[in-house]
Design a protein around this motif. Structure first.
Motif, mmCIF file in Angstrom:
data_model
loop_
_atom_site.group_PDB
_atom_site.id
_atom_site.type_symbol
_atom_site.label_atom_id
_atom_site.label_comp_id
_atom_site.label_asym_id
_atom_site.label_seq_id
_atom_site.Cartn_x
_atom_site.Cartn_y
_atom_site.Cartn_z
ATOM 1 N N ILE A 130 40.057 23.426 35.630
ATOM 2 C CA ILE A 130 38.771 24.345 36.067
ATOM 3 C C ILE A 130 38.630 24.611 37.812
ATOM 4 O O ILE A 130 38.183 25.287 38.082
ATOM 5 C CB ILE A 130 37.536 23.680 35.619
ATOM 6 N N ASP B 64 39.535 28.006 38.469
ATOM 7 C CA ASP B 64 38.311 29.126 37.903
ATOM 8 C C ASP B 64 37.366 28.883 39.112
ATOM 9 O O ASP B 64 36.745 29.828 39.606
ATOM 10 C CB ASP B 64 37.641 28.596 36.899
ATOM 11 N N HIS B 65 37.125 27.630 39.632
ATOM 12 C CA HIS B 65 36.222 27.374 40.682
ATOM 13 C C HIS B 65 36.457 27.861 42.154
ATOM 14 O O HIS B 65 35.575 28.708 42.637
ATOM 15 C CB HIS B 65 35.897 25.960 40.819
ATOM 16 N N ARG C 36 38.593 30.467 42.420
ATOM 17 C CA ARG C 36 38.275 32.021 42.404
ATOM 18 C C ARG C 36 37.183 32.343 42.346
ATOM 19 O O ARG C 36 36.624 33.200 43.100
ATOM 20 C CB ARG C 36 38.836 32.216 40.927
ATOM 21 N N PHE C 37 36.058 31.555 41.843
ATOM 22 C CA PHE C 37 34.557 32.015 41.758
ATOM 23 C C PHE C 37 34.296 31.898 43.451
ATOM 24 O O PHE C 37 33.559 32.665 43.961
ATOM 25 C CB PHE C 37 33.976 31.003 40.976
ATOM 26 N N ILE D 185 35.460 34.746 45.332
ATOM 27 C CA ILE D 185 34.535 36.162 44.859
ATOM 28 C C ILE D 185 33.487 36.043 45.664
ATOM 29 O O ILE D 185 32.859 36.855 46.327
ATOM 30 C CB ILE D 185 34.269 35.934 43.538
ATOM 31 N N ARG E 296 37.916 40.617 44.671
ATOM 32 C CA ARG E 296 37.101 41.160 44.009
ATOM 33 C C ARG E 296 35.891 41.779 44.376
ATOM 34 O O ARG E 296 34.582 41.255 43.760
ATOM 35 C CB ARG E 296 36.887 40.488 42.603
ATOM 36 N N LEU F 125 26.714 39.224 35.511
ATOM 37 C CA LEU F 125 27.308 40.434 34.852
ATOM 38 C C LEU F 125 26.184 41.118 34.030
ATOM 39 O O LEU F 125 25.481 40.329 33.410
ATOM 40 C CB LEU F 125 28.621 40.156 34.153
ATOM 41 N N HIS G 232 24.282 42.958 31.126
ATOM 42 C CA HIS G 232 24.435 42.892 29.529
ATOM 43 C C HIS G 232 23.384 44.004 29.119
ATOM 44 O O HIS G 232 22.371 44.097 29.682
ATOM 45 C CB HIS G 232 23.933 41.562 28.929
ATOM 46 N N TYR H 186 40.675 30.313 28.573
ATOM 47 C CA TYR H 186 41.433 31.086 29.345
ATOM 48 C C TYR H 186 40.930 31.191 30.693
ATOM 49 O O TYR H 186 39.834 30.853 31.099
ATOM 50 C CB TYR H 186 41.448 32.640 28.993
ATOM 51 N N PRO H 187 41.718 31.555 31.910
ATOM 52 C CA PRO H 187 41.428 31.602 33.254
ATOM 53 C C PRO H 187 40.309 32.426 33.641
ATOM 54 O O PRO H 187 40.542 33.630 33.347
ATOM 55 C CB PRO H 187 42.493 31.678 33.962
ATOM 56 N N TYR H 188 39.196 32.117 34.092
ATOM 57 C CA TYR H 188 38.172 33.068 34.315
ATOM 58 C C TYR H 188 37.074 32.500 35.288
ATOM 59 O O TYR H 188 36.783 31.231 34.867
ATOM 60 C CB TYR H 188 37.366 33.442 32.926
ATOM 61 N N TRP H 189 36.659 33.178 36.134
ATOM 62 C CA TRP H 189 35.706 32.546 37.387
ATOM 63 C C TRP H 189 34.573 31.999 36.594
ATOM 64 O O TRP H 189 33.888 31.319 37.273
ATOM 65 C CB TRP H 189 35.754 33.682 38.314
ATOM 66 N N PHE I 215 33.711 30.307 34.305
ATOM 67 C CA PHE I 215 33.733 28.817 33.893
ATOM 68 C C PHE I 215 33.414 28.085 35.221
ATOM 69 O O PHE I 215 32.984 27.271 35.283
ATOM 70 C CB PHE I 215 35.014 28.659 33.231
ATOM 71 N N GLY I 216 34.183 28.675 36.218
ATOM 72 C CA GLY I 216 34.088 28.133 37.614
ATOM 73 C C GLY I 216 32.654 27.946 38.166
ATOM 74 O O GLY I 216 32.281 26.909 38.413
ATOM 75 N N HIS J 50 46.436 39.323 38.279
ATOM 76 C CA HIS J 50 45.308 38.499 38.022
ATOM 77 C C HIS J 50 44.088 39.355 37.953
ATOM 78 O O HIS J 50 43.189 39.468 37.215
ATOM 79 C CB HIS J 50 45.203 37.503 39.228
ATOM 80 N N ASP J 51 44.024 40.359 39.290
ATOM 81 C CA ASP J 51 42.745 41.095 39.295
ATOM 82 C C ASP J 51 42.451 42.406 38.164
ATOM 83 O O ASP J 51 41.444 42.456 37.689
ATOM 84 C CB ASP J 51 42.845 41.971 40.627
ATOM 85 N N GLU K 248 41.566 40.122 34.897
ATOM 86 C CA GLU K 248 40.091 39.843 35.190
ATOM 87 C C GLU K 248 39.087 40.966 35.328
ATOM 88 O O GLU K 248 37.960 40.657 34.598
ATOM 89 C CB GLU K 248 40.024 38.866 36.745
ATOM 90 N N SER K 249 39.519 42.025 35.947
ATOM 91 C CA SER K 249 38.410 42.892 35.811
ATOM 92 C C SER K 249 38.188 43.490 34.256
ATOM 93 O O SER K 249 36.930 44.009 33.957
ATOM 94 C CB SER K 249 38.729 44.315 36.621
ATOM 95 N N ASP L 10 36.020 40.974 32.733
ATOM 96 C CA ASP L 10 34.719 41.321 33.145
ATOM 97 C C ASP L 10 33.821 42.354 32.465
ATOM 98 O O ASP L 10 32.523 42.243 31.851
ATOM 99 C CB ASP L 10 34.501 41.560 34.611
ATOM 100 N N VAL M 29 33.300 41.074 28.716
ATOM 101 C CA VAL M 29 32.042 39.803 28.690
ATOM 102 C C VAL M 29 30.715 40.721 28.859
ATOM 103 O O VAL M 29 29.739 40.110 28.263
ATOM 104 C CB VAL M 29 32.233 39.010 29.669
#
Lengths: 366, 512
Positions: free
Chosen positions: A5, A8-9, A11-12, A15, A21, A51, A53, B54-57, B59-60, B147-148, B151-152, B155, B158
């Motif tokens: 993870i 992912d972390h 990357r977050f 951002i 991004r 995000l 919804h 799957y790799p995704y921010w 989760f981070g 990646h971008d 990932e976009s 987004d 989701v």
């Protein structure tokens, strides 16, 4: 083992920092976790990206709870009669100090330090000892028990002397670990921040909350980077007065607005206490921009230009959105003082704007 | 790492507790316990319970929040269990032994629930493998398209992942006999021939069912059929994601990603539908098994401390563990004493009701039946009683604009139940339907919100609609009631627009 993870972390975090991004930045949120540390309530800032919804709007504020209470009692269990005239002290929520490191992490790349000039007779840097390291020699009073034990345990296991059923660990001389210190240099300077806030009738609780947050971060950012910063607080409606920090954030007054009154007081404070040759002076003014008269706004601009700015490193004006009033002051400033170096303005409409506002104030490294 | 190799002592307890749980009547998939450190536990929790995603921010982001909670001592994850066959559950290595036993008992009850509750019956029981496959597929797409880009697109997907129909897995459609065309023709024949008029003696026919009126009715009906024939979808459809998958002009990899996210949304949906029941059931059994069979003297204090922490209530917040466990206990007690049915309901005095005890002993049977067939909505609807509401001092609260706080409104049973059911129905998500995939005959997408008392959040709706358009490529519209007025939100790829719905707009704008 590195966790999957982590990517992912990372990357977050990137951002959030705005490195990649950039399209997601408009969904950034600044939440908080509330916790208790001893008697104090603390707030731990948590940044997130929310995000959109399809979801229900705000006219949905209802629910089911449990516990005592009559019809009309507030749900959060607090005393119901703590209106504006209350005598009880409200519960303060302090932001945890760690959040400042966090802030540095997040903002450090983008904010620059104010260019504080060496002034006065004080030394430019101050030294401070920080206990942050470990070494194998030192006075017994600084012995690190846990580390010593760990070293001994490791040695015994390696040497095969450790018996889990008879777990006795005996440290010998070379297992001893001691805390050691590093000397940290921090730039020391004579700087004063003067905060001025408009507390006229049009500034509601929401506006003050914004000011509180913005001022908190300005304060935090400068204090983190410089030793020996002084703060002064001025509130005004048609008259101005100097108050202490607590009052500054909690006061509620009514009445009209005459911004120049605060500037006059500010000038007095500077003249009596802070010689511009000795001090770096930062002035911030918060208002909803609804000044009582156009002529006063012009007078203010004259004062900024001729009186305040020559003494100060920077004049920051932050306008918060308000349901009332024209919010015209910021336009007057733009009109009259547009080309002046050292005058910076920003608008804050919601909490989310605070970050950008900070960037406006400090992004240039004034 | 599995506990058999790492902690044989715990493996022994797991076996012992499994047998106790089985003897109590619980029926679960094979359950495997894994021992992890707290950091790994946080990763797994951030991944929604799975070791691979799957790799995704996002989760981070979740991970960071959990870690902060842990560091400041604001929260700790005790247990995690996955609905899978075999069931996987995680234990945190440095928890106390008593906690481990409690978690095991709790987990076996969850597994029983997963296996036997109807709402879980259509979930993929090999989801652990599926999630790993998803991870591999997304990585492959990332390698290929960047990646971008990927990932976009995630987004976008989701933001739409609540646009599914949780009931659709349970619909079984009648098999068509003959082709669709034939069927439709048959239906039309039936419509044109049969006169859906009132029954009448032959000599009264022309008065009771005047031919002119009948003809008009038939024509209107046929016209309606004609119109709906060309429409796509024929009926408004709640599974918006499926509609997009089938009809939006997506690249192969995009379809793949969207299908994945839809599949995961369906997998997680029953957990949202049965939160109170699932946690209530697990708490009911850990408490029953721990206190009657498992606890040793030295465990008591720790157990009591941690159990009470789990079921603690704070004002203004309903704890699903507490509500669930108390409802199950209440049901067991009521069915044990025969406090149900017509006779009991019709008791004339309160004292008679309070003393009621027929000693029928049906409690156990009843709670197992309840856990098999109910979800939170039907559970609350059926078993929340005024006595229960009274006993636990429940109230209904609402935002008071004057004081800007939540205030207690009242303790009226009906209001409380209504509010609870509203919060549980569709898991607090609005109902969005695809109404037309060829709006205005221009290939535009027309969505509609079914208003159930609460408006949509406009700001979010506008942003989300943009993402719908990004998938659909053609302009997208959303009809929603805002402040008692029908409004049409539109996004054409560049500009957002909103207007009141008026007569000049093409259908179906004012017909839904």
């Amino acid at each position: 083992m590195a966790l999957k993870i982590e990517k992912d972390h990372q990357r977050f975090r990137q951002i959030v920092k705005g490195k990649i991004r950039k399209d997601l930045r408009k969904f950034l949120t600044r939440g908080e976790l509330l916790g208790k540390e001893g008697e104090r309530m603390i707030s731990i800032p948590v940044r997130g990206i929310e995000l959109p919804h399809f979801r229900y709007g705000d006219n949905n504020d209802a629910g089911v709870g449990v516990g005592d209470g009559e019809s009309g009692d507030p749900v959060d269990g607090q005393d119901g009669n703590m209106g504006p005239g209350g005598t009880q002290e409200g519960q303060h929520i302090l932001e945890v100090e760690v959040s400042l490191d966090e802030l540095a992490d997040i903002l450090g790349d983008e904010l620059k330090l104010p260019r504080i000039k060496p002034k006065g007779q004080h030394s430019i840097t101050s030294e401070k000892d920080k206990y942050s390291g470990i070494r194998t020699t030192g006075p017994e009073s600084l012995r690190h028990f846990k580390r010593t034990f760990r070293a001994a345990l490791k040695r015994q296991i390696m040497a095969g002397l450790y018996d889990p059923d008879f777990p006795i660990v005996v440290p010998i001389r070379r297992d001893q670990r001691y805390r050691s210190w590093k000397t940290v240099k921090k730039p020391q300077s004579n700087a004063v921040i003067i905060y001025m806030m408009d507390v006229s009738g049009s500034m509601g609780d929401e506006q003050k909350e914004l000011v509180r947050l913005e001022a908190f971060w300005i304060d935090a950012w400068l204090r983190r980077n410089y030793e020996g910063i002084e703060s002064r607080y001025i509130v005004h409606d048609v008259r101005a007065g100097e108050v202490d920090r607590q009052t500054f954030f909690r006061i509620r007054e009514d009445g009209g607005t005459k911004i120049s009154s605060a500037f006059h007081l500010c000038k007095q404070v500077i003249e009596t206490n802070y010689d511009p040759n000795e001090w770096n002076i930062y002035i911030f003014h918060f208002s909803d921009g609804d000044n009582s008269s156009e002529s006063d706004s012009r007078e203010c601009c004259r004062m900024i230009k001729e009186v305040l700015l020559p003494k100060a490193n920077m004049f920051g004006y932050c306008q918060v959105a308000s349901a009332y009033g024209s919010g015209n002051f910021i336009n007057v400033i733009h009109e009259h003082l547009d080309k002046l170096d050292g005058v910076i303005t920003s608008r804050v409409n919601t909490k989310d704007d605070i970050y950008d506002s900070l960037k406006t104030f400090f992004g240039a490294g004034k | 790492m599995s506990i058999e190799t790492k902690r044989p002592d715990l493996a022994r307890y797991a076996k012992e507790i499994m047998e106790i749980a089985q003897n109590a009547g619980l029926d679960f998939f094979e359950t495997r316990f894994e021992m992890v450190d707290f950091d790994t536990m946080q990763q797994i929790a951030a991944y929604g319970g799975f070791p691979q995603r799957y790799p995704y921010w996002r989760f981070g982001m979740e991970y960071e929040k959990l870690r902060k909670q842990h560091v400041y001592g604001l929260g700790k994850i005790y247990e995690l269990v996955i609905n899978n066959d075999p069931c996987y559950a995680y234990l945190v290595a440095d928890n106390e032994l008593t906690d481990q036993k409690l978690v095991m008992a709790h987990v076996y009850a969850h597994c029983d629930f997963f296996k036997n509750n109807y709402w879980f019956s259509k979930t993929n029981r090999k989801m652990m493998d599926e999630m790993a496959n998803h991870a591999t597929r997304v990585r492959k797409h990332i390698d290929r398209y960047g990646h971008d880009t990927v990932e976009s697109f995630i987004d976008i997907c989701v933001t739409l992942d609540n646009l599914i129909d949780p009931h659709s897995p349970f619909m079984r459609r009648e098999k068509h006999i003959g082709g669709v065309e034939e069927q439709r023709a048959a239906a039309e024949r039936a419509a044109s021939q049969s006169s859906p008029g009132f029954q009448a003696k032959p000599y009264m026919e022309s008065w009771i069912n005047p031919p002119a009126v009948m003809r008009r009715q038939r024509e209107a009906e046929l016209k309606e059929r004609q119109e709906s024939k060309g429409r796509l979808p024929e009926q408004p459809l709640r599974d918006v994601l499926r509609f997009l998958l089938e009809h939006a002009p997506l690249e192969d990899w995009e379809s793949d990603v969207l299908a994945m996210i839809r599949e995961e949304a369906y997998y997680f949906a029953p957990q949202g539908q049965t939160k109170i029941m699932n946690e209530g059931w697990a708490t009911f059994w850990h408490s029953r098994l721990m206190t009657t069979k498992i606890l040793r003297d030295e465990d008591i204090i720790t157990y009591a401390d941690h159990h009470s922490g789990t079921v603690a209530m704070s004002p203004g917040r309903l704890n699903p563990y507490k509500v669930g466990v108390e409802l199950f206990r209440d049901i067991e007690d009521r069915w044990n004493r025969g406090r149900f049915g017509k006779e009991y309901e019709e008791c004339s005095t309160m004292s008679e009701m309070r003393k009621w005890n027929k000693d029928v002993g049906l409690g156990r049977e009843k709670i197992f039946e309840v856990r098999s067939i109910h979800n939170d909505v039907t559970f609350i609807d059926e078993f929340l009683t005024p006595e229960f509401v009274d006993r636990f001092k429940m109230y209904h609260y609402r935002y008071d604009p004057a004081t800007r706080r939540m205030v207690v409104v009242n303790r009226d049973f009906k209001k409380i139940k209504q509010q609870l059911l509203f919060m549980l129905t569709n898991h607090m998500q609005p109902y969005i339907y695809v109404v037309d995939g060829n709006y205005g005959n221009r290939g535009e997408l027309y969505l509609a919100h079914k208003h159930t008392g609460v408006d949509l959040d406009i700001k979010y709706a506008v942003e989300t609609l943009k993402n719908v358009q990004r998938i659909w490529r053609r302009p997208a519209h959303l009809q929603a009631m805002i402040n008692e007025e029908m409004v049409l939100f539109s996004f054409d790829g560049e500009q957002s627009q909103q207007q009141k719905i008026h007569e000049d707009l093409p259908k179906p704008a004012h017909s839904v």
